[in-house]
Motif scaffolding. Structure first.
Motif, short mmCIF file in Angstrom:
data_model
loop_
_atom_site.label_atom_id
_atom_site.label_comp_id
_atom_site.label_asym_id
_atom_site.label_seq_id
_atom_site.Cartn_x
_atom_site.Cartn_y
_atom_site.Cartn_z
N ASP A 134 -28.41 1.95 47.26
CA ASP A 134 -28.13 3.13 48.09
C ASP A 134 -27.78 2.76 49.53
OD1 ASP A 134 -30.61 2.37 48.90
OD2 ASP A 134 -31.62 4.27 48.44
N GLU A 193 -27.24 6.06 38.60
CA GLU A 193 -27.38 6.22 40.05
C GLU A 193 -26.91 4.96 40.78
OE1 GLU A 193 -31.18 7.37 42.09
OE2 GLU A 193 -31.28 8.73 40.36
N HIS A 233 -23.88 4.73 43.56
CA HIS A 233 -24.04 4.12 44.90
C HIS A 233 -22.98 3.05 45.16
CE1 HIS A 233 -27.68 6.25 45.59
NE2 HIS A 233 -28.46 5.52 44.82
#
Ligand SMILES: *[C@@H]1O[C@H](CO)[C@@H](O)[C@H](O)[C@H]1NC(C)=O
Ligand SMILES: *[C@@H]1O[C@H](CO)[C@@H](O)[C@H](O)[C@H]1NC(C)=O
Ligand SMILES: *[C@@H]1O[C@H](CO)[C@@H](O)[C@H](O)[C@H]1NC(C)=O
Length: 436
Positions: free
Chosen positions: A217, A269, A273
């Motif tokens: 992230d 996820e 990112h």
């Protein structure tokens, strides 16, 4: 228990609180700038006062040591200062170095094949090392060089020794990818930017924007940081100069399946990112080859401590499977980007370097024995030597065609040599130029 595992070994320490180390990492990073901007604004007078206080403190410490009347202690102190300042000690940390003559020999055929009248290429599939003018890196503590120390016992980051961008020493004292490119730039008289030096975060990190403890992230932020640093350098022509950027992230993303306290980041996820970061680079950093380091298996890093100490992996079979699947998933994501047409244009590409993706054990040396010298004192990060070993195998991967790249590098092969280039194999391999 292995023989090296004794009390006197410099490798006996084990990480007790990795989580806090990472927090400290981030804090150090975010404060390093504030501190310097404050210093810049300081008035001269304020500086003098600070200097005065500093001198008084040093003198007091010396007096304290002297008047303690403890000769032995003073001797220890003096020795320590000597040790820390002597050049010989700087070299104490083991590393892998390659003689310049050896590097030049390995590059000779390729360098001689360069046409002095060639036109600077505009096609990502035609790039040879001497076309690269800018080298950058994104990632976490492994990429910035945490604990890749020169002197035993310190805990800072060592970007000057980092496997991709490190340039504190030349190649004949410490092998890094940048150091090989440096020889090529010298030979061809071309400019080269991005190398990192010294200790900790700051301008010394060059174009290595990796931060310890970071996860996927953070990649978009790092991409922005990289582009802004490149834009800030007036000697770089962002439109024209070819760039090589290493990206290695995921070791912290596994969360509790590794050594961290947060939940693991699911594969989708993680993917989203990375995608944001790559999209940003594609939009803002033309003429770039993004080189993704394929996720290492947990046995090589996160579980090395357990394997070296106890001879077995850290977790229950069930947890091992979860961790392996997750690492596998992250690895697959990097191939997805490599094979995605959207990220393969004329002036931008993504390529995976899988040199250690099938290395299903902790580091073994040339005798096939577990060997902690590959690791930093926490048996998780890479030592200075480990960084050099990575550089050697990373360099090889760059020139192997996609689909034929080494996936299980013989990391124990630490002969002071680098992969030889000639007129045929010297293209930096991409999906586009690897097709038969
Ligand atoms: C000085 O160093 C020696 C050897 O490392 C150690 O045994 C001794 O305790 C030290 N003395 C002090 C006062 O720290
Ligand atoms: C200084 O270095 C020498 C040689 O490596 C070592 O024997 C000694 O213990 C060191 N002293 C201190 C105080 O670190
Ligand atoms: C990753 O890709 C390999 C090869 O295509 C496949 O066998 C494996 O199941 C994939 N793993 C995950 C977790 O997606």
């Amino acid at each position: 228990m292995q023989a090296f595992w004794n009390k006197n070994s410099r490798y006996r320490r084990v990480p007790s609180d990795m989580e806090n180390v990472d927090k400290q990492d981030y804090k150090d990073h975010s404060t390093s700038r504030t501190v310097s901007s404050i210093t810049n604004k300081c008035s001269r007078r304020y500086r003098n006062v600070t200097l005065f206080i500093f001198v008084v403190t040093i003198v007091s410490i010396l007096f304290f040591l002297l008047f303690r009347g403890n000769r032995e202690n003073l001797e220890n102190y003096t020795n320590m200062v000597k040790n820390y300042t002597s050049k010989a000690m700087n070299l104490e940390a083991q590393t892998l170095a390659v003689a310049k003559s050896e590097v030049k020999m390995a590059l000779e055929k390729y360098l001689n094949s360069i046409d002095p009248h060639e036109i600077y290429p505009d096609d990502v599939n035609m790039i040879k090392p001497h076309h690269i003018r800018v080298i950058g890196a994104m990632g976490d503590s492994l990429t910035i060089g945490s604990r890749a120390e020169n002197i035993v016992g310190q805990r800072q980051r060592y970007p000057g020794n980092a496997f991709f961008t490190g340039m504190d020493f030349e190649v004949d004292r410490h092998l890094t990818v940048y150091n090989i490119f440096r020889i090529i730039a010298e030979k061809t008289g071309n400019k080269l930017f991005g190398g990192s030096t010294g200790i900790d975060y700051g301008e010394n990190t060059g174009l290595n924007v990796a931060i310890g403890g970071m996860k996927s992230d953070d990649i978009l932020r790092q991409a922005k940081e990289l582009v802004s640093r490149i834009k800030a350098n007036k000697e770089i022509n962002i439109e024209n100069d070819w760039k090589l950027v290493s990206l290695w992230i995921g070791t912290n993303d596994v969360g509790t399946l590794g050594y961290r306290l947060e939940d693991p980041i699911p594969v989708d996820e993680y993917k989203s990112h990375i995608e944001k970061g790559l999209l940003y680079l594609k939009e803002n950093l033309p003429r770039t080859i993004v080189s993704i380091v394929g996720m290492f298996p947990a046995q090589l890093l996160q579980e090395a401590q357990s394997i070296l100490k106890n001879g077995k992996r850290a977790r229950t079979v069930e947890n091992q499977k979860k961790l392996d699947d997750l690492s596998d998933g992250y690895r697959n994501v990097s191939y997805d980007f490599q094979n995605n047409e959207h990220f393969n244009s004329n002036d931008f590409t993504v390529v995976v370097q899988p040199f250690a993706t099938e290395y299903t054990d902790s580091y073994r040396d040339e005798h096939g024995k577990y060997n902690p010298t590959f690791y930093a004192s926490d048996l998780f990060h890479l030592s200075k030597f480990g960084h050099a070993v990575l550089a050697k195998h990373y360099w090889l991967n760059l020139f192997e065609p996609v689909g034929e790249k080494t996936k299980r590098a013989d990391l124990g092969d630490t002969k002071p040599k680098i992969y030889e280039l000639n007129e045929k194999n010297c293209l930096i391999k991409t999906v586009g130029n690897s097709k038969m």
